[in-house]
Design an enzyme around this catalytic site. Structure first.
Site, mmCIF file in Angstrom:
data_model
loop_
_atom_site.group_PDB
_atom_site.id
_atom_site.type_symbol
_atom_site.label_atom_id
_atom_site.label_comp_id
_atom_site.label_asym_id
_atom_site.label_seq_id
_atom_site.Cartn_x
_atom_site.Cartn_y
_atom_site.Cartn_z
ATOM 1 C CG ASN A 4 0.903 37.887 -36.472
ATOM 2 O OD1 ASN A 4 2.125 38.424 -37.157
ATOM 3 N ND2 ASN A 4 0.660 37.953 -35.258
ATOM 4 C CE1 TYR B 188 -9.719 39.830 -35.678
ATOM 5 C CE2 TYR B 188 -11.280 39.625 -34.178
ATOM 6 C CZ TYR B 188 -10.302 38.940 -34.868
ATOM 7 O OH TYR B 188 -9.500 37.894 -34.567
ATOM 8 C CB CYS C 11 -2.655 38.307 -33.900
ATOM 9 S SG CYS C 11 -1.717 36.688 -33.635
ATOM 10 C CG HIS C 12 -1.975 37.189 -27.727
ATOM 11 N ND1 HIS C 12 -0.861 37.634 -28.553
ATOM 12 C CD2 HIS C 12 -2.022 37.928 -26.442
ATOM 13 C CE1 HIS C 12 -0.034 38.296 -27.801
ATOM 14 N NE2 HIS C 12 -0.799 38.593 -26.405
ATOM 15 C CD GLU D 1 -0.440 40.146 -23.126
ATOM 16 O OE1 GLU D 1 -1.116 40.846 -23.594
ATOM 17 O OE2 GLU D 1 0.553 39.605 -24.147
#
Length: 158
Positions: A113, A90, A121-122, A148
């Site tokens: 979001n 953040y 946002c993850h 990912e």
């Protein structure tokens, strides 16, 4: 033209809304389904989501229209710069939007979001590497980061 569609993914069901050939919402479905009004951009979004979840797509090309305050839009655009398979804190997003003191505001904007997965946002985590906060649930955030390859990379740093 306004459109509405739905997508079932490995992390849950999503509602997708479009207006003027751009996606304005792609979020976890919390209410009952309405009648679908599919548009070309919703079909494109669904195809790209299928490719992301099942065929290795690493970025999205569907056009987005973020709707929020100027600060929120700035944060959401910063999310778009986080590469697939990477995470940022953040604090890093606060630096990218130009105000290190805005960490809490960044967290709030991140949580609001309107276009999940595509505006990733993850991929935003705590400074210590902890998986904190996710509107779709921390188990889904963990699944997405594992999908990912970000969790494996993250663990190797500690």
């Amino acid at each position: 033209m306004k459109g509405i569609g739905y997508y079932s993914s490995p992390v849950g069901d999503f509602i997708i809304e479009s207006e003027n050939d751009k996606i304005i919402t792609m979020n976890f479905l919390k209410n009952s389904r309405e009648e679908e009004v599919r548009t070309a951009v919703i079909d494109q979004c669904i195809n790209e989501l299928d490719e992301y979840f099942f065929k290795g797509r690493k970025f999205f090309t569907v056009e987005l229209d973020f709707r929020g305050s100027a600060f929120q839009v700035k944060v959401w655009n910063a999310l778009m710069t986080i590469p697939y398979g990477k995470t940022v804190s953040y604090e890093e997003i606060a630096l990218r939007v130009g105000d290190i003191k805005s960490i809490r505001a960044v967290g709030l904007a991140n949580g609001q979001n309107p276009i999940a997965i595509i505006a990733p946002c993850h991929r935003v985590i705590g400074k210590s590497g902890d998986l904190v906060g996710y509107g779709g649930g921390l188990e889904n955030k963990e699944w997405l980061l594992y999908h990912e390859g970000a969790i494996l990379r993250q663990l190797s740093l500690f």
